[in-house]
Motif scaffolding. Structure first.
Motif, PDB file in Angstrom:
ATOM      1  N   SER A 147       0.834  -1.208   0.000  1.00  0.00           N
ATOM      2  CA  SER A 147       0.000   0.000   0.000  1.00  0.00           C
ATOM      3  C   SER A 147       0.867   1.255   0.000  1.00  0.00           C
ATOM      4  O   SER A 147       0.568   2.228  -0.703  1.00  0.00           O
ATOM      5  CB  SER A 147      -0.944  -0.005   1.211  1.00  0.00           C
ATOM      6  OG  SER A 147      -0.225   0.117   2.429  1.00  0.00           O
ATOM      7  N   LEU A 197       1.205   4.175  -3.039  1.00  0.00           N
ATOM      8  CA  LEU A 197       1.082   5.612  -2.755  1.00  0.00           C
ATOM      9  C   LEU A 197       2.303   6.360  -3.266  1.00  0.00           C
ATOM     10  O   LEU A 197       2.181   7.374  -3.972  1.00  0.00           O
ATOM     11  CB  LEU A 197       0.912   5.840  -1.249  1.00  0.00           C
ATOM     12  CG  LEU A 197       0.800   7.315  -0.833  1.00  0.00           C
ATOM     13  CD1 LEU A 197      -0.581   7.857  -1.175  1.00  0.00           C
ATOM     14  CD2 LEU A 197       1.057   7.503   0.659  1.00  0.00           C
ATOM     15  N   LEU A 232       2.703   9.546  -6.164  1.00  0.00           N
ATOM     16  CA  LEU A 232       2.801  10.897  -5.592  1.00  0.00           C
ATOM     17  C   LEU A 232       3.040  11.977  -6.640  1.00  0.00           C
ATOM     18  O   LEU A 232       2.342  12.987  -6.692  1.00  0.00           O
ATOM     19  CB  LEU A 232       3.919  10.952  -4.537  1.00  0.00           C
ATOM     20  CG  LEU A 232       3.607  10.461  -3.124  1.00  0.00           C
ATOM     21  CD1 LEU A 232       4.808  10.695  -2.220  1.00  0.00           C
ATOM     22  CD2 LEU A 232       2.375  11.150  -2.557  1.00  0.00           C
ATOM     23  N   LEU A 292      -5.794   9.543  -4.968  1.00  0.00           N
ATOM     24  CA  LEU A 292      -4.750   8.550  -4.734  1.00  0.00           C
ATOM     25  C   LEU A 292      -4.936   7.814  -3.406  1.00  0.00           C
ATOM     26  O   LEU A 292      -4.910   6.581  -3.363  1.00  0.00           O
ATOM     27  CB  LEU A 292      -3.378   9.226  -4.785  1.00  0.00           C
ATOM     28  CG  LEU A 292      -2.162   8.319  -4.545  1.00  0.00           C
ATOM     29  CD1 LEU A 292      -2.066   7.245  -5.640  1.00  0.00           C
ATOM     30  CD2 LEU A 292      -0.872   9.153  -4.512  1.00  0.00           C
ATOM     31  N   VAL A 293      -5.094   8.565  -2.306  1.00  0.00           N
ATOM     32  CA  VAL A 293      -5.142   7.906  -0.995  1.00  0.00           C
ATOM     33  C   VAL A 293      -6.401   7.047  -0.842  1.00  0.00           C
ATOM     34  O   VAL A 293      -6.364   5.998  -0.195  1.00  0.00           O
ATOM     35  CB  VAL A 293      -5.039   8.916   0.176  1.00  0.00           C
ATOM     36  CG1 VAL A 293      -3.704   9.619   0.154  1.00  0.00           C
ATOM     37  CG2 VAL A 293      -6.178   9.907   0.170  1.00  0.00           C
ATOM     38  N   VAL A 304      -5.792   3.685  -3.325  1.00  0.00           N
ATOM     39  CA  VAL A 304      -4.824   2.622  -3.026  1.00  0.00           C
ATOM     40  C   VAL A 304      -5.499   1.352  -2.492  1.00  0.00           C
ATOM     41  O   VAL A 304      -5.274   0.246  -3.015  1.00  0.00           O
ATOM     42  CB  VAL A 304      -3.731   3.130  -2.057  1.00  0.00           C
ATOM     43  CG1 VAL A 304      -2.958   1.956  -1.439  1.00  0.00           C
ATOM     44  CG2 VAL A 304      -2.770   4.063  -2.784  1.00  0.00           C
ATOM     45  N   LEU A 329      -0.775   5.666   7.667  1.00  0.00           N
ATOM     46  CA  LEU A 329      -0.134   6.900   7.190  1.00  0.00           C
ATOM     47  C   LEU A 329      -0.016   7.931   8.309  1.00  0.00           C
ATOM     48  O   LEU A 329       1.032   8.587   8.453  1.00  0.00           O
ATOM     49  CB  LEU A 329      -0.923   7.482   6.013  1.00  0.00           C
ATOM     50  CG  LEU A 329      -0.912   6.673   4.708  1.00  0.00           C
ATOM     51  CD1 LEU A 329      -1.767   7.350   3.645  1.00  0.00           C
ATOM     52  CD2 LEU A 329       0.513   6.481   4.197  1.00  0.00           C
TER      53      LEU A 329
END
Length: 585
Positions: free
Chosen positions: A499, A503, A507, A519-520, A523, A554
Motif C-alpha cells: 500500500s 502511494l 505521488l 490517490l489515498v 490505493v 499513514l
C-alpha cells in the motif's frame, strides 16, 4: 400589500408587517416612498460587561428587517439604545484587572464606573460599548446609537419624566395588576430559564425589571442618583406636582436633598416605565424582545399598557430565542469567558456570522461553533455559496445568503479565493505561523490555478489560523515526525508495504489536492482488485475498513497518531521529499 408567506423568508415577512403597521399608524399620510415617514426599528444594549453573542440577536433581528426595508427603498432608522445610565449591579467575572474592589461602585450609573485597568476609554460603559461598535462595523450594521446617559443628563426626557410623575397613579395601577397576578398553572408555565439564559437577559437592557418603589409617600416611577455617593439606593420621600419639588434620601450614606425635577437631571425613570416612554418618544415600530419578557408582568407586556400614557403604541416584534455556544463554557457572564461578537469575528468571516442569524427565525435557538463544528459550518456555507452561484439554491436559502453577503449599502468585503476552511486550518496547524510554508502548500492545492499570494486567501486564512491558535488544545495540534518510525516500518506485512509502494509511486503525478485525494482513497481499492475510480456502490463494505486501516498507518508514520488533518492536505504540507523519507523510501 403583504407578500405570500410561502415565497418569502422571515425577514421579508416582518418587513411587510412593519410597512403595514406604519400605514395603520398614519393612514394615507404618504403617497410615495419619498414622502413616507422614516420607519424606526430599535435595539437596546446594556454595556454592563462584555456584550455577548446572545445579545447580538437583539441587534441582528431588527438590523436584518431594517436592511430589507432599505432594499425596498424605505427610509429606516435603526436605533441602538445604549443603556449606559443603568445602575452597575454586580462585578462580572473574568475581566482582566477587575476584582471585588469594584463592588464599591455598585449602584452607580455605568458611565460613572471606572473602566477596567489599561482601557483607553473614559468609563466602564464606553469600554464595553467600543468593542461592540467595532464588531457591528465589521458586520455591516448601520445604526444610530443613543446614549441614555446623555439623554437623561442633558434633560432630553424632562417632559416625559414630569408626565410620568403626574400620571404615577395610573402607572402604579397598571403595574399593580401584575404584582397581584397569580402564576399560570404548571402545565402552562414555560421551562425556567437556566443560568446562562438569565445572564443573557442582563445584556438586553431589561434585566432589572424594576417597576419603581412605593413608600409612605406613595408610588414614584423615578429614581434619583444620590448627589453625594452617586448611587441609586435612594427613596423619594416627597413630591409636589405644582412646584416639581422632589425630596429623596439615600439609604447607605444618609444624604438627603430637595430638588426641582423640572431642572434636575441626575436620575432616570424605572425600567418598566423607561422602555415604553422611549417607544413613544422615538416612534418605534419594530423591536424584538428576549424570552425573559414573555412572562406575566414582564417589561414588554406591561410596557404595552404603559406606552399609552405617553401617547404612543407598543412596537411589533418577535420574541427571540437564546443563542448557544459549542466548544466554550455556557454563556454566563457571572462565570467569565463570555464569547462576544469580537471573539466570533476572530475565527470566522462576517458573512458566516451574519448567515447564522439570518437563516434561523428569531424564535429558533441555534449554536455558534467555537469547536471543530466550525469546519462543518464553513463546509455548509461554501456549498450554499456554490448553489447560489449555479442557481440551484432554494428561495429561502438564497435570501439568507443575500442577507449574509451584502446590505442595502453594498457587498461586505470577502476573501478573493475562499479555500475550504478545514484545509486552511490544517495548513495553519501544520505550518505553525510560517507564512512562506503556508503559501507553498496552498499554491500546490490547484497547480492549474496556483495561489500567488496569501492575501488571496485572506481574511479566511487568518480566521482559520486564529481558530487553530486559540481553540485547538496543544495536545491536538499536528507535529510532523522529524525521523521515520523505523520500528513500525520494519514490522509491516507485505500488504502494508504494498500500500505504501502504491502511494509513493503515484505521488509525483497526483501532487495536488484533488489528485492526492483520488490517490489515498484509491490505493486500498487497487489492492483489492478494483479500479481506483470505482464508486462506493461498486465496492464491498470491506473496502471502507481497508481505507481506515491504510489512513491510520499513514497518520502513524507521518505524525505519530491515529488521526490528524485530512491526508491530502497533510501530504501537501509535509512535502514530497519528506513524505518519501517518512514512508521509508
Amino acid at each position: 400589500m403583504a407578500q405570500s408567506t410561502e415565497t418569502t423568508d422571515w425577514v421579508s415577512r416582518f418587513a411587510d408587517e412593519v410597512i403595514e403597521e406604519s400605514e395603520r399608524r398614519a393612514p394615507g399620510k404618504a403617497t410615495s416612498l419619498a414622502a413616507a415617514p422614516v420607519l424606526v426599528v430599535a435595539s437596546g444594549l446594556s454595556p454592563s460587561g462584555p456584550i455577548h453573542l446572545g445579545n447580538l440577536r437583539e441587534v441582528m433581528t431588527p438590523h436584518l428587517v431594517a436592511d430589507e426595508l432599505r432594499r425596498r427603498g424605505h427610509q429606516v432608522r435603526h436605533l441602538i439604545s445604549w443603556d449606559d445610565y443603568d445602575r452597575y449591579r454586580k462585578v462580572p467575572a473574568g475581566i482582566a484587572g477587575v476584582d471585588e474592589s469594584w463592588a464599591e461602585h455598585i449602584g452607580k450609573p455605568l458611565t460613572s464606573v471606572p473602566a477596567p485597568p489599561g482601557s483607553a476609554h473614559p468609563n466602564w460603559a464606553e469600554h464595553f460599548k467600543a468593542a461592540m461598535v467595532e464588531s457591528l462595523a465589521q458586520l455591516g450594521v448601520e445604526f444610530d446609537g443613543i446614549s441614555q446617559t446623555r439623554q437623561y443628563t442633558s434633560g432630553v426626557y424632562r417632559e416625559q419624566i414630569l408626565h410620568a410623575m403626574r400620571h404615577r397613579g395610573d402607572i402604579d395601577a397598571i403595574l399593580d395588576q401584575y404584582r397581584t397576578k397569580k402564576a399560570p398553572a404548571k402545565k402552562q408555565q414555560q421551562k425556567p430559564l437556566d443560568e446562562a439564559e438569565l445572564e443573557a437577559a442582563e445584556g438586553s437592557g431589561a434585566a432589572a425589571e424594576d417597576d419603581g418603589s412605593s413608600g409612605s409617600a406613595g408610588y414614584f416611577p423615578y429614581k434619583p442618583y444620590c448627589g453625594n455617593c452617586e448611587k441609586d439606593f435612594t427613596t423619594v420621600t416627597a413630591y409636589d406636582d405644582d412646584s416639581t419639588e422632589l425630596t429623596y434620601v439615600c439609604d447607605p450614606c444618609g444624604f438627603s436633598e430637595t430638588v426641582r425635577l423640572n431642572e434636575f437631571n441626575r436620575g432616570k425613570l424605572v425600567w418598566k416605565v423607561d422602555w415604553p416612554m422611549r417607544w413613544a418618544y422615538e416612534g418605534v415600530i419594530f423591536e424584538p424582545s428576549g424570552v425573559d419578557h414573555s412572562s406575566p408582568g414582564s417589561s414588554f407586556q406591561v410596557g404595552g399598557q404603559i406606552v399609552g400614557i405617553f401617547g404612543g403604541k407598543q412596537p411589533i416584534g418577535p420574541m427571540y430565542a437564546f443563542v448557544g455556544i459549542s466548544g466554550m463554557a455556557k454563556m454566563s457572564s457571572s462565570k467569565g469567558g463570555v464569547p462576544t461578537p469580537a471573539d466570533a469575528l476572530r475565527i470566522m468571516e462576517p458573512q458566516l456570522l451574519r448567515w447564522l442569524y439570518a437563516r434561523r427565525r428569531p424564535n429558533q435557538s441555534f449554536k455558534i461553533a467555537f469547536d471543530q463544528e466550525i469546519q462543518r459550518l464553513y463546509d455548509e456555507w461554501d456549498k450554499l455559496d456554490a448553489k447560489v452561484a449555479d442557481g440551484s439554491a432554494l428561495p429561502a436559502d438564497v435570501a439568507a445568503h443575500s442577507r449574509a453577503v451584502r446590505t442595502a449599502g453594498g457587498e461586505l468585503p470577502r476573501t478573493p479565493r475562499p479555500l475550504p476552511y478545514r484545509t486552511l486550518a490544517s495548513v495553519a496547524d501544520i505550518t505553525a505561523g510560517h507564512q512562506d510554508q503556508a503559501l507553498r502548500i496552498l499554491s500546490e492545492l490547484d497547480p492549474d490555478n496556483p495561489l500567488a499570494t496569501l492575501d488571496e486567501a485572506r481574511p479566511r486564512f487568518d480566521r482559520a489560523e486564529a481558530w487553530i491558535n486559540t481553540h485547538v488544545p496543544a495536545d491536538q495540534r499536528t507535529v510532523v515526525r522529524e525521523e521515520p518510525d523505523g520500528e513500525l516500518l520494519k514490522s509491516l506485512d507485505d500488504d502494508a508495504r504494498q500500500s505504501l509502494r502504491l502511494l509513493l509511486d503515484g505521488l509525483a503525478e497526483n501532487w495536488s489536492l484533488d489528485g492526492l485525494t483520488h490517490l489515498v482513497y484509491g490505493v486500498p481499492k487497487v489492492q483489492a482488485g478494483f479500479s481506483p475510480d470505482a464508486t462506493p456502490k461498486e465496492l464491498p463494505p470491506e473496502i471502507k475498513t481497508a481505507q481506515r486501516t491504510f489512513f491510520a498507518l499513514l497518520y502513524h508514520l507521518l505524525v505519530g497518531r491515529d488521526t490528524g488533518p485530512r491526508l491530502p492536505t497533510l501530504l501537501l504540507a509535509v512535502g514530497q521529499e519528506r513524505v518519501r523519507a517518512l514512508l521509508g523510501e
